[in-house]
Write a protein that holds these residues in place. Structure first.
Motif, PDB file in Angstrom:
ATOM      1  N   TRP A  93       0.835  -1.197   0.000  1.00 31.27           N
ATOM      2  CA  TRP A  93       0.000   0.000   0.000  1.00 31.27           C
ATOM      3  C   TRP A  93       0.876   1.256   0.000  1.00 31.27           C
ATOM      4  N   LEU A  94       1.898   1.267   0.853  1.00 33.07           N
ATOM      5  CA  LEU A  94       2.780   2.429   0.932  1.00 33.07           C
ATOM      6  C   LEU A  94       3.504   2.659  -0.396  1.00 33.07           C
ATOM      7  N   VAL A  95       4.035   1.597  -0.980  1.00 29.43           N
ATOM      8  CA  VAL A  95       4.716   1.713  -2.276  1.00 29.43           C
ATOM      9  C   VAL A  95       3.756   2.280  -3.321  1.00 29.43           C
ATOM     10  N   SER A  96       2.516   1.816  -3.320  1.00 27.48           N
ATOM     11  CA  SER A  96       1.547   2.301  -4.317  1.00 27.48           C
ATOM     12  C   SER A  96       1.260   3.792  -4.139  1.00 27.48           C
ATOM     13  N   LYS A  97       1.324   4.289  -2.920  1.00 22.30           N
ATOM     14  CA  LYS A  97       1.046   5.702  -2.658  1.00 22.30           C
ATOM     15  C   LYS A  97       2.216   6.608  -3.042  1.00 22.30           C
ATOM     16  N   ILE A  98       3.383   6.017  -3.195  1.00 21.25           N
ATOM     17  CA  ILE A  98       4.570   6.791  -3.584  1.00 21.25           C
ATOM     18  C   ILE A  98       4.666   6.941  -5.095  1.00 21.25           C
ATOM     19  N   GLU A  99       4.078   6.008  -5.816  1.00 22.66           N
ATOM     20  CA  GLU A  99       4.175   5.996  -7.274  1.00 22.66           C
ATOM     21  C   GLU A  99       3.612   7.278  -7.887  1.00 22.66           C
ATOM     22  N   PRO A 100       4.183   7.705  -9.021  1.00 23.75           N
ATOM     23  CA  PRO A 100       3.603   8.839  -9.737  1.00 23.75           C
ATOM     24  C   PRO A 100       2.319   8.415 -10.436  1.00 23.75           C
ATOM     25  N   PRO A 101       1.495   9.329 -10.826  1.00 24.87           N
ATOM     26  CA  PRO A 101       1.662  10.769 -10.621  1.00 24.87           C
ATOM     27  C   PRO A 101       1.423  11.131  -9.162  1.00 24.87           C
ATOM     28  N   VAL A 102       2.081  12.192  -8.743  1.00 26.27           N
ATOM     29  CA  VAL A 102       2.013  12.627  -7.357  1.00 26.27           C
ATOM     30  C   VAL A 102       0.585  13.036  -7.027  1.00 26.27           C
ATOM     31  N   LYS A 103       0.099  12.467  -5.945  1.00 25.52           N
ATOM     32  CA  LYS A 103      -1.254  12.781  -5.475  1.00 25.52           C
ATOM     33  C   LYS A 103      -1.134  13.490  -4.128  1.00 25.52           C
ATOM     34  N   GLY A 104      -2.248  13.816  -3.520  1.00 28.39           N
ATOM     35  CA  GLY A 104      -2.250  14.520  -2.245  1.00 28.39           C
ATOM     36  C   GLY A 104      -1.531  13.783  -1.135  1.00 28.39           C
ATOM     37  N   PHE A 105      -1.712  12.448  -1.053  1.00 34.86           N
ATOM     38  CA  PHE A 105      -1.075  11.676   0.002  1.00 34.86           C
ATOM     39  C   PHE A 105       0.440  11.633  -0.211  1.00 34.86           C
ATOM     40  N   VAL A 106       1.169  11.653   0.846  1.00 31.16           N
ATOM     41  CA  VAL A 106       2.627  11.573   0.838  1.00 31.16           C
ATOM     42  C   VAL A 106       3.219  12.728   0.030  1.00 31.16           C
ATOM     43  N   ARG A 107       2.589  13.846   0.103  1.00 31.11           N
ATOM     44  CA  ARG A 107       3.136  15.026  -0.555  1.00 31.11           C
ATOM     45  C   ARG A 107       3.475  16.018   0.551  1.00 31.11           C
ATOM     46  N   ALA A 108       4.718  15.950   0.967  1.00 33.40           N
ATOM     47  CA  ALA A 108       5.165  16.784   2.074  1.00 33.40           C
ATOM     48  C   ALA A 108       6.584  17.238   1.803  1.00 33.40           C
ATOM     49  N   LYS A 109       7.004  18.211   2.558  1.00 31.32           N
ATOM     50  CA  LYS A 109       8.371  18.697   2.427  1.00 31.32           C
ATOM     51  C   LYS A 109       9.345  17.595   2.838  1.00 31.32           C
ATOM     52  N   ALA A 110      10.382  17.424   2.061  1.00 30.43           N
ATOM     53  CA  ALA A 110      11.380  16.394   2.357  1.00 30.43           C
ATOM     54  C   ALA A 110      12.104  16.730   3.657  1.00 30.43           C
ATOM     55  N   PRO A 111      12.379  15.713   4.481  1.00 25.97           N
ATOM     56  CA  PRO A 111      13.146  15.951   5.703  1.00 25.97           C
ATOM     57  C   PRO A 111      14.505  16.576   5.377  1.00 25.97           C
ATOM     58  N   THR A 112      15.047  17.282   6.339  1.00 21.22           N
ATOM     59  CA  THR A 112      16.323  17.985   6.160  1.00 21.22           C
ATOM     60  C   THR A 112      17.423  17.062   5.654  1.00 21.22           C
ATOM     61  N   SER A 113      17.458  15.827   6.148  1.00 18.83           N
ATOM     62  CA  SER A 113      18.536  14.898   5.785  1.00 18.83           C
ATOM     63  C   SER A 113      18.544  14.530   4.305  1.00 18.83           C
ATOM     64  N   ILE A 114      17.431  14.774   3.610  1.00 13.52           N
ATOM     65  CA  ILE A 114      17.385  14.421   2.183  1.00 13.52           C
ATOM     66  C   ILE A 114      16.966  15.608   1.319  1.00 13.52           C
ATOM     67  N   GLN A 115      17.067  16.792   1.882  1.00 15.14           N
ATOM     68  CA  GLN A 115      16.821  17.997   1.081  1.00 15.14           C
ATOM     69  C   GLN A 115      17.925  18.103   0.030  1.00 15.14           C
ATOM     70  N   PRO A 116      17.587  18.414  -1.199  1.00 18.42           N
ATOM     71  CA  PRO A 116      18.633  18.548  -2.220  1.00 18.42           C
ATOM     72  C   PRO A 116      19.452  19.811  -2.006  1.00 18.42           C
ATOM     73  N   ARG A 117      20.676  19.714  -2.436  1.00 24.04           N
ATOM     74  CA  ARG A 117      21.542  20.895  -2.389  1.00 24.04           C
ATOM     75  C   ARG A 117      21.128  21.845  -3.507  1.00 24.04           C
TER      76      ARG A 117
END
Length: 192
Positions: A93-117
């Motif tokens: 279920w979690l993997v399916s929610k991560i798949e594109p296209p991006v939907k409302g669920f799991v759409r949040a700011k990336a944690p600091t440890s994985i923020q892009p430079r």
């Protein structure tokens, strides 16, 4: 594309194929992009192609860093493979929610440890991305003999969430598809 290890069990070969497909997509994504185009962002709070690749590299690195000591302990305890390395129902279920296209669920700011430079050249971001794939492949191959479906670890980004190493390994390519989809949208907006 890299050569899939035919000695791996089918479930792990599937993961290698998914990594190869993502890598092929990333090669197409960056083909003919200048450094300037790779750094282009639609707005101050959006990511460039380079940043999408850097984020993927960072997130794979963090997952592997968290899983490695758990795998080491499992090896010491002799937790050898008993079943395919596949996510359970919650993991699927979690993997399916991560798949594109991006939907409302799991759409949040990336944690600091994985923020892009912000200022990473496209060539460096892409090189890091390719290196991260080599590291995931190495992890798969070195640990194919373990029961990855039963070895559990704490998600490094969501406190209190635990799932199998198999789920973590399936999250990596799903997450890549998500952000490569995002990067393609950026590319299309920049150069058409």
């Amino acid at each position: 594309m890299k050569k899939v290890d035919l000695n791996l069990p089918t479930d792990l070969r599937s993961l290698e194929v998914q990594l190869d497909e993502a890598e092929h997509d990333a090669h197409s994504l960056v083909a003919d992009l200048s450094e300037e185009q790779g750094a282009w962002r639609a707005s101050a709070d959006s990511w460039s192609v380079s940043q999408c690749l850097d984020h993927l590299t960072a997130s794979s690195r963090v997952y592997l860093e968290v899983m490695q000591p758990i795998i080491g302990r499992a090896r010491e305890l002799g937790k050898l493979r008993r079943r395919p390395a596949l996510p359970g129902p919650l993991g699927r279920w979690l993997v399916s929610k991560i798949e594109p296209p991006v939907k409302g669920f799991v759409r949040a700011k990336a944690p600091t440890s994985i923020q892009p430079r912000g200022d990473l050249p496209l060539s460096e971001a892409f090189g890091g991305y390719l290196k991260s794939h080599d590291e995931v492949r190495r992890f798969l191959r070195e640990n194919a003999d373990l029961d990855l479906a039963s070895i559990r670890f704490s998600n490094p980004f969501v406190k209190g969430l635990r799932f199998s190493v198999a789920t973590g390994l399936y999250i990596i390519p799903a997450h890549e598809r998500r952000h490569l989809w995002q990067a393609w949208r950026v590319r299309r907006r920049e150069i058409g």
